[in-house]
Design an enzyme around this catalytic site. Sequence first.
Site, short mmCIF file in Angstrom:
data_model
loop_
_atom_site.label_atom_id
_atom_site.label_comp_id
_atom_site.label_asym_id
_atom_site.label_seq_id
_atom_site.Cartn_x
_atom_site.Cartn_y
_atom_site.Cartn_z
N ARG A 84 35.91 31.45 42.13
CA ARG A 84 34.45 31.53 41.95
C ARG A 84 33.70 30.72 43.01
O ARG A 84 32.75 31.23 43.61
CB ARG A 84 34.06 31.04 40.56
CG ARG A 84 34.70 31.84 39.45
CD ARG A 84 34.15 31.48 38.09
NE ARG A 84 35.05 31.90 37.04
CZ ARG A 84 34.68 32.30 35.82
NH1 ARG A 84 33.42 32.34 35.51
NH2 ARG A 84 35.56 32.66 34.92
N ASP A 213 47.85 39.26 36.21
CA ASP A 213 47.02 40.22 36.97
C ASP A 213 46.79 39.96 38.47
O ASP A 213 47.30 40.68 39.34
CB ASP A 213 45.67 40.42 36.27
CG ASP A 213 44.96 39.13 35.82
OD1 ASP A 213 45.40 38.04 36.21
OD2 ASP A 213 43.96 39.23 35.08
N GLU A 347 36.32 44.63 34.77
CA GLU A 347 37.51 45.33 35.29
C GLU A 347 37.43 46.85 35.24
O GLU A 347 37.92 47.54 36.16
CB GLU A 347 38.77 44.86 34.54
CG GLU A 347 39.18 43.42 34.83
CD GLU A 347 38.33 42.38 34.11
OE1 GLU A 347 37.64 42.73 33.14
OE2 GLU A 347 38.35 41.20 34.53
N THR A 433 39.40 38.26 43.82
CA THR A 433 39.49 38.71 42.42
C THR A 433 38.21 38.44 41.63
O THR A 433 38.09 38.89 40.50
CB THR A 433 40.72 38.09 41.73
OG1 THR A 433 40.97 38.80 40.51
CG2 THR A 433 40.54 36.60 41.47
C1 DMJ Z 1 37.09 36.97 36.53
O1 DMJ Z 1 36.91 35.61 36.66
C2 DMJ Z 1 38.10 37.49 37.52
O2 DMJ Z 1 37.98 38.87 37.66
C3 DMJ Z 1 39.52 37.15 37.14
O3 DMJ Z 1 40.46 37.70 38.03
C4 DMJ Z 1 39.80 37.66 35.74
N1 DMJ Z 1 38.80 37.28 34.76
C5 DMJ Z 1 37.40 37.31 35.10
C6 DMJ Z 1 36.62 38.50 34.65
O4 DMJ Z 1 37.00 39.14 33.52
#
Ligand code: DMJ
Length: 441
Positions: A84, A213, A347, A433
């Site tokens: 983040r 993931d 997602e 991500t």
């Molecule tokens: C986000 O912080 C990112 O996408 C992470 O990889 C997974 N969880 C959250 C969103 O659901």
Amino acid sequence: MMKHAWDSYRQYGWGHNELKPLARKGHSTNIFGNSQMGATIVDALDTLFMMGLHDEFRDGQAWIEQNLDFSVNAEVSVFEVNIRFIGGLLAAYYLSGQEVFKAKAVQLAEKLLPAFNTPTGIPWAMVNLKSGVGRNWGWASAGSSILAEFGTLHMEFVHLTYLTGNPAYYQKVMHIRKLLAKMERPNGLYPNYLNPRTGRWGQHHTSVGGLGDSFYEYLLKAWLMSDKTDTEARKTYDDAVEAIERHLIRKSNSGLTFIGEWKNGHLERKMGHLTCFAGGMFALGADGSPGDKAGHYLQLGAEIAHTCHESYDRTVLKLGPEAFKFDSGLEAVAVRQNEKYYILRPEVIETYWYMWRFTHDPKYRQWGWEATQAIDRYCRVSGGFSGVKDVYSSNPTYDDVQQSFFLAETLKYLYLLFSSDDLLPLDSWVFNTEAHPLPVL
Ligand code: DMJ
């Protein structure tokens, strides 16, 4: 929707990590320790920039210049702060060219480095930004670090070395990769847990959703980000996906393709909302896959997108549950009460966007529009946007949290879904991500 989310946070939660849109005050969780580091500001910057919300962007930049300080006695999640904050700051730097974002990203990265001081070099899950002391989550199997946490640092750390000339960041993440490459994998699968003291796997659980993931995602994206020169990463991704297909991917009785979870030799026929990102990942990885399997992986991406759309369509609110089952006659629906919530996660929309980019099939825009309308109808409150506790109830209650990833990811992917392909083309940009775009090196 972005204006409403941002303006509400600006008014009621400014400087706090997140917003409680009903209580109209700041919110935070343990991933940020007891800090007040403006997570929503940092996470939202690149989305504001892309949308042309320049006054809001400048407001966020000014807060960062004057207030963002990492010398705080707070125990934060290394993974969450990396994706983040470092990801958000680097993307803001690359998009805007403002040096302050690069400088802050490097300052923060320095504070994360002590987390790697373990007997194996596999980092702790948490680190105290002031003391540098690290430790793992109490709930993780036998003191383990988590695959999706220590395996989701590569993109940002390679960029940090590229931008600073300091090899330390690159060395840390390459060390993790080398250590993993030497380890034996049960059935070719990567368990979610690895003990950073002993270098041994914890419980043999494997998931393409939570806890696993983005490890797989970052293998593929390391290759893309290197302009396809990091063939070691590509090979590791291909091998991992082959094992996932063999052991975790199945079709339900009615023909829905799903990705289950492997628990000690047993397949749990349950899929998480988090797992739905994999549709986009398979599509993104189709080009360059071994043999002539590009068509197969694009098709697999489409099937996962379809299944995840069904998980939305089979609810009252047309928003997807946190987890859904394929068992005893059940298909793509949540069973337990505590799996029926929707917390503004991205997602499914992320997968729609990737599938749109690769196929231009209008159904992906249609599905994205359905989700947009549902979020605006059921999650919008006067003080921002909130998650809902039960997507099967026509009268849902709110969780009263506006997650920072709603602004970083969900709204960004929706905006991209309805924009033309020359906005952040995928041959020049790779999204981390948390949906922060970083350029191909
Ligand atoms: C986000 O912080 C990112 O996408 C992470 O990889 C997974 N969880 C959250 C969103 O659901």
